[in-house]
Scaffold this motif. Structure first.
Motif, PDB file in Angstrom:
ATOM      1  N   LEU A 127      -3.111   0.307   6.935  1.00 43.82           N
ATOM      2  CA  LEU A 127      -2.625   1.689   6.917  1.00 43.82           C
ATOM      3  C   LEU A 127      -2.301   2.099   8.349  1.00 43.82           C
ATOM      4  CD1 LEU A 127      -5.342   3.225   4.571  1.00 43.82           C
ATOM      5  CD2 LEU A 127      -3.114   2.288   3.921  1.00 43.82           C
ATOM      6  N   THR A 175       1.133   9.051   4.858  1.00 41.63           N
ATOM      7  CA  THR A 175       0.467   9.616   3.684  1.00 41.63           C
ATOM      8  C   THR A 175       0.608   8.584   2.582  1.00 41.63           C
ATOM      9  OG1 THR A 175       1.132  11.804   4.380  1.00 41.63           O
ATOM     10  CG2 THR A 175       0.410  11.598   2.129  1.00 41.63           C
ATOM     11  N   VAL A 176      -0.517   8.050   2.142  1.00 42.01           N
ATOM     12  CA  VAL A 176      -0.484   6.894   1.237  1.00 42.01           C
ATOM     13  C   VAL A 176      -1.173   7.252  -0.082  1.00 42.01           C
ATOM     14  CG1 VAL A 176      -1.113   4.464   0.986  1.00 42.01           C
ATOM     15  CG2 VAL A 176      -0.656   5.393   3.262  1.00 42.01           C
ATOM     16  N   LEU A 192      -2.746   6.012  -3.613  1.00 39.55           N
ATOM     17  CA  LEU A 192      -3.313   4.826  -4.267  1.00 39.55           C
ATOM     18  C   LEU A 192      -3.305   5.094  -5.770  1.00 39.55           C
ATOM     19  CD1 LEU A 192      -4.782   2.112  -3.875  1.00 39.55           C
ATOM     20  CD2 LEU A 192      -6.899   3.393  -3.604  1.00 39.55           C
ATOM     21  N   VAL A 246      -9.652  10.480   3.709  1.00 33.25           N
ATOM     22  CA  VAL A 246      -9.690   9.727   2.457  1.00 33.25           C
ATOM     23  C   VAL A 246     -10.019  10.696   1.325  1.00 33.25           C
ATOM     24  CG1 VAL A 246     -10.861   7.864   1.221  1.00 33.25           C
ATOM     25  CG2 VAL A 246     -10.470   7.666   3.682  1.00 33.25           C
ATOM     26  N   THR A 284      -3.897   9.521   9.370  1.00 31.62           N
ATOM     27  CA  THR A 284      -3.583   8.754   8.167  1.00 31.62           C
ATOM     28  C   THR A 284      -4.253   9.453   6.989  1.00 31.62           C
ATOM     29  OG1 THR A 284      -3.619   6.744   9.494  1.00 31.62           O
ATOM     30  CG2 THR A 284      -3.752   6.463   7.098  1.00 31.62           C
ATOM     31  N   LEU A 307      -5.036   9.003   3.031  1.00 31.65           N
ATOM     32  CA  LEU A 307      -5.032   8.075   1.883  1.00 31.65           C
ATOM     33  C   LEU A 307      -5.638   8.802   0.691  1.00 31.65           C
ATOM     34  CD1 LEU A 307      -4.821   5.178   0.645  1.00 31.65           C
ATOM     35  CD2 LEU A 307      -7.139   4.786   1.475  1.00 31.65           C
ATOM     36  N   ALA A 320       3.736  11.285  -1.110  1.00 32.78           N
ATOM     37  CA  ALA A 320       3.377  10.072  -0.372  1.00 32.78           C
ATOM     38  C   ALA A 320       4.574   9.424   0.314  1.00 32.78           C
ATOM     39  CB  ALA A 320       2.732   9.078  -1.331  1.00 32.78           C
ATOM     40  N   ASP A 334       3.643  -2.183  -3.297  1.00 32.64           N
ATOM     41  CA  ASP A 334       3.385  -1.486  -2.043  1.00 32.64           C
ATOM     42  C   ASP A 334       4.743  -1.120  -1.454  1.00 32.64           C
ATOM     43  OD1 ASP A 334       2.818  -0.707   0.530  1.00 32.64           O
ATOM     44  OD2 ASP A 334       1.708  -2.507   1.092  1.00 32.64           O
TER      45      ASP A 334
END
Ligand SMILES: Nc1ncnc2c1ncn2[C@@H]1O[C@H](COP(=O)(O)OP(=O)(O)OP(=O)(O)O)[C@@H](O)[C@H]1O
Length: 297
Positions: free
Chosen positions: A24, A29-30, A32, A148, A177, A179, A192, A206
């Motif tokens: 990451l 901005t991720v 999941l 997170v 970051t 997540l 995201a 991904d």
């Protein structure tokens, strides 16, 4: 940099996380994503040092997760994180600020989470959405480099969600970051920069939401037909992966929309209001995970 390197975590025979590798980056901005039981919460728990990998390593800014947390580099908002009962919202937020090595002012934390008006309320008297905002405040009590979030907006109303994501966008724009695990695919699509699809502990996809949609390789075709609709020839159209007939409207999904539409005209029907569109993230997600299920069975 935050990374998983060939990380595996099993519970008995179940590999909740299975050889997961990913990195990451700052400012990302991720999202999941993954069906129930895909391993999302386990992956986040590993990243937060709440669980230990059986194999492989988790690195958070060059150290193990626990060291990174002690150094204040990680803020987290977990699904069911218990809140202390007998304290007020303000007291709890002040405590979180006191514990953070790089704290923000409690008043600012309360304001950002939209809970200044309920600061004097006891934590056990909050609604589900209000408790969720308090968890959000606790995750942003200080200046952390990684945030997170496990299902962060569950129970929030529309206004709370919008405020929440605006704040997270700001956090990412400042180089942090973010997540988050979610079942709200439209949120992942809208927010995201990068989407990770987890399935049985493995990374299936991904990329950006657009890349994930393209990877699913299917398109939606919809049209109206007049009179009684004979479904059998429609079901036999080439490259069709699903069909739904509702009233006079037919909606199909096809892996080659051009060929399907060509064959449709060959049936001698007159489709009206024909539309061909890409998949939404939700349909792409279902297509990718179902294809993997079919491959494994
Ligand atoms: N403490 C545990 N003991 C045994 N099995 C567990 C434990 N925690 C998780 N599992 C199993 O590991 C797998 C992954 O679970 P996990 O909670 O990480 O999935 P998830 O993607 O977060 O699911 P959900 O979307 O339902 O929250 C599941 O098969 C689950 O049953």
């Amino acid at each position: 940099m935050v990374g998983f390197d060939r990380v595996t975590k099993a519970y008995g025979a179940v590999r909740a996380v299975d050889g997961l590798s990913l990195e990451l980056h700052p400012g990302e901005t991720v999202a999941l994503l993954g069906p129930n039981g895909a391993g999302k919460s386990t992956a986040l728990d590993l990243l937060l040092g709440l669980k230990h990998a059986d194999d492989g390593t988790v690195r958070v800014f060059g150290t193990g997760p626990r060291e990174a947390i002690v150094a204040g580099r990680v803020g987290a908002m977990l699904q069911s994180g218990g809140l202390m009962d007998e304290v007020t919202v303000a007291e709890l937020v002040r405590l979180a600020c006191d514990l953070h090595p790089k704290p923000y002012k409690p008043a600012d934390v309360l304001a950002r989470a939209g809970i200044s008006q309920i600061a004097d309320r006891k934590v056990n008297k909050l609604s589900g959405g209000q408790a969720q905002r308090v968890r959000f405040a606790l995750a942003t009590a200080g200046d952390s480099d990684l945030i997170v979030l496990d299902e962060p907006t569950t129970g929030m109303d529309v206004a709370a969600r919008q405020a929440f994501w605006a704040t997270m966008r700001e956090q990412a724009d400042q180089g942090r970051t973010v997540l988050f695990a979610t079942h709200y695919l439209e949120e992942a699509d809208a927010i995201a920069d990068r989407v990770l699809v987890l399935h049985r502990g493995r990374l299936l996809a991904d990329g950006t939401a657009a890349e994930i949609k393209a990877k699913a390789g299917a398109r939606r075709v919809s049209f109206d037909l007049e009179g009684t609709i004979d479904e059998a020839p429609l079901r036999a159209l080439p490259f069709l992966t699903s069909i739904d007939v509702s009233g006079q409207t037919v909606r199909i999904q096809s892996t080659d929309a051009d060929a399907t539409v060509h064959a449709l005209y060959g049936l001698g029907v007159y489709p009206r209001n024909l539309e061909v569109a890409g998949l939404g993230l939700e349909q792409a997600f279902v297509a990718i995970t179902e294809a993997e299920e079919a491959r494994q069975s």
